[in-house]
Design an enzyme around this catalytic site. Structure first.
Site, PDB file in Angstrom:
ATOM      1  NE  ARG A 103      -3.813   0.634   2.018  1.00 33.31           N
ATOM      2  CZ  ARG A 103      -5.021   0.699   2.587  1.00 33.31           C
ATOM      3  NH1 ARG A 103      -5.202   1.425   3.674  1.00 33.31           N
ATOM      4  NH2 ARG A 103      -6.032   0.030   2.080  1.00 33.31           N
ATOM      5  CG  HIS A 130      -8.372  -0.072  -2.564  1.00 30.29           C
ATOM      6  ND1 HIS A 130      -7.597  -1.183  -2.288  1.00 30.29           N
ATOM      7  CD2 HIS A 130      -8.985   0.257  -1.387  1.00 30.29           C
ATOM      8  CE1 HIS A 130      -7.736  -1.495  -1.007  1.00 30.29           C
ATOM      9  NE2 HIS A 130      -8.567  -0.643  -0.435  1.00 30.29           N
ATOM     10  CD  GLN A 133     -12.842  -1.758  -0.350  1.00 36.95           C
ATOM     11  OE1 GLN A 133     -11.976  -1.616   0.502  1.00 36.95           O
ATOM     12  NE2 GLN A 133     -14.039  -2.258  -0.076  1.00 36.95           N
ATOM     13  CG  ASP A 222     -13.497   6.362  -0.593  1.00 34.92           C
ATOM     14  OD1 ASP A 222     -13.416   6.202   0.642  1.00 34.92           O
ATOM     15  OD2 ASP A 222     -12.486   6.398  -1.331  1.00 34.92           O
ATOM     16  CB  CYS A 262     -14.148   1.189   0.435  1.00 29.00           C
ATOM     17  SG  CYS A 262     -13.682   2.924   0.462  1.00 29.00           S
ATOM     18  NE  ARG A 290     -10.358  -5.301   0.934  1.00 27.68           N
ATOM     19  CZ  ARG A 290      -9.633  -4.275   1.382  1.00 27.68           C
ATOM     20  NH1 ARG A 290     -10.202  -3.274   2.001  1.00 27.68           N
ATOM     21  NH2 ARG A 290      -8.314  -4.235   1.186  1.00 27.68           N
TER      22      ARG A 290
END
Ligand code: CP
Ligand code: NVA
Length: 302
Positions: A103, A130, A133, A222, A262, A290
């Site tokens: 990340r 991402h 996700q 988001d 998310c 996830r």
């Protein structure tokens, strides 16, 4: 499947199905209390240049449940943070580890890491994308709606990494994507251009969230301020104030629409408290998935 998972375009149609089928089996066997040590003796390095709750926990627990281990590598505490090159880090880590999850800020860094590493590299979020996700969000949609075919997914808010990844997904899969972003905060131009060209059911960018939300099957949002944008916080709060999923906006969507985020969420900003806590919100199931989807990805790549 390709060696790495850096973006959604790394996946062919068959790969999506393979990941979700595996995730479904892994989720079921976990709920039944069966152990499934398919990655016994394997090691995943997890490089973090940004904060994380879900990504770190789900990858770490996922590796453990599959019989392997995960190492948390905060770049501040490693030589990467002191300027060791990505190419040296990638080649050297490839001798110790079986895979790397990273990340970081620049998508280019992840691509460079993957280029020099002989082991699989998984993108655990960059400023641009991402993929883990959205892959797991599509799995959640399949669970809740049986299929995502022809569904209208509406993304409200910043044209950020999450929005960009939805565009890539809509270029690959038969979903209709509508986005509502304020002017100046559109998704990445290149990603949008390719997405529009390859979209199966269309990608439309709106300025008005109410127009975008009409007949939505999924309402998604988001944060207004992503990691790395903290200095723009006050300005963004003003610009994004009408880009909120709330009861009024939810009325535009289909009656059985689901609400996704998310996470982490900021109640009163991109989503109202009553909606995120309401009966149409699936955010906690979404976060759980996830774990299952990434376990499937790990099993395939490692
Ligand atoms: N959604 C997500 O990636 O959460 P974290 O930032 O907590 O990992
Ligand atoms: N857009 C957010 C997503 C967090 C999971 C960020 O990049 O901070």
């Amino acid at each position: 499947m390709k060696k790495d998972l850096l973006n959604v375009y790394d996946l062919e149609l068959a790969d999506f199905e393979k990941i979700w089928a595996k995730a479904k089996r892994l989720k079921k066997s976990l709920k039944e209390g069966k152990s499934h040590a398919s990655l016994k003796g394997k090691t995943l390095g997890m490089i973090f240049d940004k904060s994380s709750t879900r990504t770190r926990i789900s990858f770490e627990v996922g590796m453990y449940q599959l019989g392997g281990i995960a190492l948390f590598l905060n770049s501040r505490d490693t030589q990467i943070g002191r300027g060791e090159t990505i190419s040296d880090s990638a080649r050297m880590m490839s001798r110790y580890l079986n895979g790397i999850m990273i990340r970081t800020f620049a998508q280019k860094s992840v691509e460079e890491l993957a280029h020099y590493a002989s082991i699989p590299v998984i993108n655990g979020l960059t400023d641009l994308l991402h993929p883990c996700q959205i892959l797991s969000d599509l799995f959640t949609i399949k669970e809740k709606k049986a299929s995502y075919d022809k569904l209208k997914i509406v993304y409200i808010g910043d044209g950020n990494n999450i929005a960009n990844t939805w565009i890539e997904a809509a270029a690959r899969l038969p979903i209709e994507l509508a986005l509502a972003c304020p002017e100046g905060y559109d998704p990445d131009r290149k990603i949008m251009a390719r997405g529009k060209k390859e979209a199966k059911e269309g990608i439309t960018l709106y300025r008005d969230p109410f127009e975008a939300a009409k007949n939505a099957d999924v309402l998604y949002t988001d944060v207004w301020v992503s990691m790395g944008q903290e200095s723009e916080k006050e300005e963004r709060k003003k610009i994004f104030k009408n880009y909120q999923i709330n009861k009024r906006l939810l009325k535009e969507a289909k009656k059985d629409a689901i609400v996704m985020h998310c996470l982490p969420a900021h109640r009163g900003e991109e989503i109202s408290s009553d909606v995120i806590e309401g009966s149409q919100s699936v955010v906690i199931d979404q976060a759980e998935n996830r774990l299952h989807v990434q376990k499937a990805i790990l099993e395939i790549l490692l």
